[in-house]
Design a protein around this motif. Sequence first.
Motif, PDB file in Angstrom:
ATOM      1  N   GLY A   1       0.824  -1.204   0.000  1.00  0.00           N
ATOM      2  CA  GLY A   1       0.000   0.000   0.000  1.00  0.00           C
ATOM      3  C   GLY A   1       0.861   1.258   0.000  1.00  0.00           C
ATOM      4  N   SER A   2       0.246   2.362   0.356  1.00  0.00           N
ATOM      5  CA  SER A   2       0.957   3.637   0.398  1.00  0.00           C
ATOM      6  C   SER A   2       0.573   4.397   1.659  1.00  0.00           C
ATOM      7  CB  SER A   2       0.636   4.485  -0.839  1.00  0.00           C
ATOM      8  OG  SER A   2      -0.737   4.814  -0.868  1.00  0.00           O
ATOM      9  N   VAL A   3       1.402   5.349   2.010  1.00  0.00           N
ATOM     10  CA  VAL A   3       1.140   6.181   3.175  1.00  0.00           C
ATOM     11  C   VAL A   3       1.685   7.573   2.898  1.00  0.00           C
ATOM     12  CG1 VAL A   3       3.296   5.596   4.352  1.00  0.00           C
ATOM     13  CG2 VAL A   3       1.326   6.313   5.701  1.00  0.00           C
ATOM     14  N   ALA A   4       0.985   8.593   3.391  1.00  0.00           N
ATOM     15  CA  ALA A   4       1.402   9.987   3.212  1.00  0.00           C
ATOM     16  C   ALA A   4       1.716  10.601   4.564  1.00  0.00           C
ATOM     17  CB  ALA A   4       0.312  10.789   2.502  1.00  0.00           C
ATOM     18  N   VAL A   5       2.836  11.278   4.629  1.00  0.00           N
ATOM     19  CA  VAL A   5       3.284  11.922   5.867  1.00  0.00           C
ATOM     20  C   VAL A   5       3.257  13.434   5.653  1.00  0.00           C
ATOM     21  CG1 VAL A   5       5.125  12.107   7.572  1.00  0.00           C
ATOM     22  CG2 VAL A   5       4.777   9.946   6.346  1.00  0.00           C
ATOM     23  N   ARG A   6       2.482  14.116   6.468  1.00  0.00           N
ATOM     24  CA  ARG A   6       2.387  15.579   6.373  1.00  0.00           C
ATOM     25  C   ARG A   6       3.187  16.210   7.503  1.00  0.00           C
ATOM     26  NH1 ARG A   6      -1.912  17.963   3.679  1.00  0.00           N
ATOM     27  NH2 ARG A   6      -2.257  19.416   5.393  1.00  0.00           N
ATOM     28  N   CYS A   7       4.161  17.020   7.132  1.00  0.00           N
ATOM     29  CA  CYS A   7       4.995  17.725   8.109  1.00  0.00           C
ATOM     30  C   CYS A   7       4.784  19.226   7.946  1.00  0.00           C
ATOM     31  CB  CYS A   7       6.471  17.377   7.912  1.00  0.00           C
ATOM     32  SG  CYS A   7       6.855  15.640   8.245  1.00  0.00           S
ATOM     33  N   ARG A   8       4.576  19.901   9.057  1.00  0.00           N
ATOM     34  CA  ARG A   8       4.309  21.338   9.045  1.00  0.00           C
ATOM     35  C   ARG A   8       5.554  22.113   9.496  1.00  0.00           C
ATOM     36  NH1 ARG A   8      -0.992  22.488   8.463  1.00  0.00           N
ATOM     37  NH2 ARG A   8      -2.447  20.734   8.664  1.00  0.00           N
ATOM     38  N   TYR A   9       5.646  23.353   9.028  1.00  0.00           N
ATOM     39  CA  TYR A   9       6.761  24.213   9.425  1.00  0.00           C
ATOM     40  C   TYR A   9       6.257  25.630   9.650  1.00  0.00           C
ATOM     41  CZ  TYR A   9       6.639  25.143   4.372  1.00  0.00           C
ATOM     42  OH  TYR A   9       6.238  25.444   3.097  1.00  0.00           O
ATOM     43  N   ARG A  10       7.026  26.400  10.384  1.00  0.00           N
ATOM     44  CA  ARG A  10       6.606  27.752  10.750  1.00  0.00           C
ATOM     45  C   ARG A  10       6.872  28.742   9.618  1.00  0.00           C
ATOM     46  NH1 ARG A  10       8.696  28.430  17.036  1.00  0.00           N
ATOM     47  NH2 ARG A  10       7.405  26.767  17.923  1.00  0.00           N
ATOM     48  N   THR A  11       6.283  29.913   9.778  1.00  0.00           N
ATOM     49  CA  THR A  11       6.463  30.986   8.798  1.00  0.00           C
ATOM     50  C   THR A  11       7.932  31.378   8.691  1.00  0.00           C
ATOM     51  OG1 THR A  11       4.267  31.824   9.407  1.00  0.00           O
ATOM     52  CG2 THR A  11       5.702  33.298   8.146  1.00  0.00           C
ATOM     53  N   GLY A  12       8.360  31.639   7.481  1.00  0.00           N
ATOM     54  CA  GLY A  12       9.738  32.062   7.242  1.00  0.00           C
ATOM     55  C   GLY A  12      10.592  31.002   6.587  1.00  0.00           C
ATOM     56  N   TYR A  13      10.088  29.759   6.539  1.00  0.00           N
ATOM     57  CA  TYR A  13      10.869  28.670   5.949  1.00  0.00           C
ATOM     58  C   TYR A  13      10.255  28.162   4.643  1.00  0.00           C
ATOM     59  CZ  TYR A  13      12.954  28.599  10.585  1.00  0.00           C
ATOM     60  OH  TYR A  13      13.602  28.955  11.752  1.00  0.00           O
ATOM     61  N   GLU A  14       9.405  28.978   4.029  1.00  0.00           N
ATOM     62  CA  GLU A  14       8.734  28.529   2.810  1.00  0.00           C
ATOM     63  C   GLU A  14       9.713  28.215   1.687  1.00  0.00           C
ATOM     64  OE1 GLU A  14       5.727  30.918   5.124  1.00  0.00           O
ATOM     65  OE2 GLU A  14       7.866  31.077   4.630  1.00  0.00           O
ATOM     66  N   ASP A  15      10.732  29.037   1.505  1.00  0.00           N
ATOM     67  CA  ASP A  15      11.638  28.882   0.365  1.00  0.00           C
ATOM     68  C   ASP A  15      12.822  27.969   0.657  1.00  0.00           C
ATOM     69  OD1 ASP A  15      10.039  30.589  -1.140  1.00  0.00           O
ATOM     70  OD2 ASP A  15      11.077  32.374  -0.406  1.00  0.00           O
ATOM     71  N   TYR A  16      12.878  27.405   1.850  1.00  0.00           N
ATOM     72  CA  TYR A  16      13.977  26.491   2.181  1.00  0.00           C
ATOM     73  C   TYR A  16      13.680  25.094   1.627  1.00  0.00           C
ATOM     74  CZ  TYR A  16      16.122  29.769   5.490  1.00  0.00           C
ATOM     75  OH  TYR A  16      16.741  30.846   6.060  1.00  0.00           O
ATOM     76  N   PRO A  17      14.719  24.322   1.264  1.00  0.00           N
ATOM     77  CA  PRO A  17      14.494  22.940   0.817  1.00  0.00           C
ATOM     78  C   PRO A  17      13.926  22.090   1.954  1.00  0.00           C
ATOM     79  CG  PRO A  17      16.677  23.718   0.169  1.00  0.00           C
ATOM     80  CD  PRO A  17      16.128  24.733   1.113  1.00  0.00           C
ATOM     81  N   LYS A  18      13.002  21.195   1.615  1.00  0.00           N
ATOM     82  CA  LYS A  18      12.427  20.250   2.578  1.00  0.00           C
ATOM     83  C   LYS A  18      12.950  18.858   2.240  1.00  0.00           C
ATOM     84  CE  LYS A  18       9.962  23.867   3.630  1.00  0.00           C
ATOM     85  NZ  LYS A  18      10.091  24.676   2.435  1.00  0.00           N
ATOM     86  N   PHE A  19      13.171  18.015   3.249  1.00  0.00           N
ATOM     87  CA  PHE A  19      13.766  16.708   2.987  1.00  0.00           C
ATOM     88  C   PHE A  19      13.087  15.606   3.796  1.00  0.00           C
ATOM     89  CE2 PHE A  19      16.179  18.368   6.599  1.00  0.00           C
ATOM     90  CZ  PHE A  19      16.184  17.282   7.463  1.00  0.00           C
TER      91      PHE A  19
END
Length: 200
Positions: free
Chosen positions: A30-48
Amino acid sequence: MRIFSVLLWILFPGCWAVTGPGAVRGPPGGSVAVRCRYRTGYEDYPKFWCQEGGWFCSNWFHVVETQGSEAEVKRGRVSIRDNHTQRVFTVTLENLTRADAGTYLCGVQRSGFELRATVEVTVSSAVPSPNLTGRTPQAKKQPDSPSRFQPIIIYFLLLMLLKVLLFLCIVCAVIWMSIRDRRRHREMVPDRQAQELPLC
């Protein structure tokens, strides 16, 4: 262990800038989705998204990562997409196998200290996941194992040691400059007195 968490939050408030679901579960195949949240100011940073191992999740061990944009990036059976408006990035694991189970990190890549959250992935057909996040309402929150805190504690102690060493260096520099200024002042006083003596 809570006192170390409080100290980390006071000294490094960015440590809690990324939050994740904590644990997800999916059936084999099957599949699974992981949602990770971050605070304001990190929109343009790479996510990993990477598998935990050591203190840091270096670029060489990232399973998948964005380039700071909202474009979806896919690597094998894993994909990641960032949503700057909602400040959420979603990691999707498809065609799950038993080997995919383990501890992972979702986070924001930046120079110096990484912002990240730990996610435990379980692959089991016994309790299929009814939702994308993989959370089950009946599941009880397991206490964090002491081994998870050890890298954080060691990193925290090393940072404190560096701060103490830096403070001592500054104090030594101030003392040395004070002593040097006093010596110069003492050397200049006899010269002035000699110049002020009347000639016979």
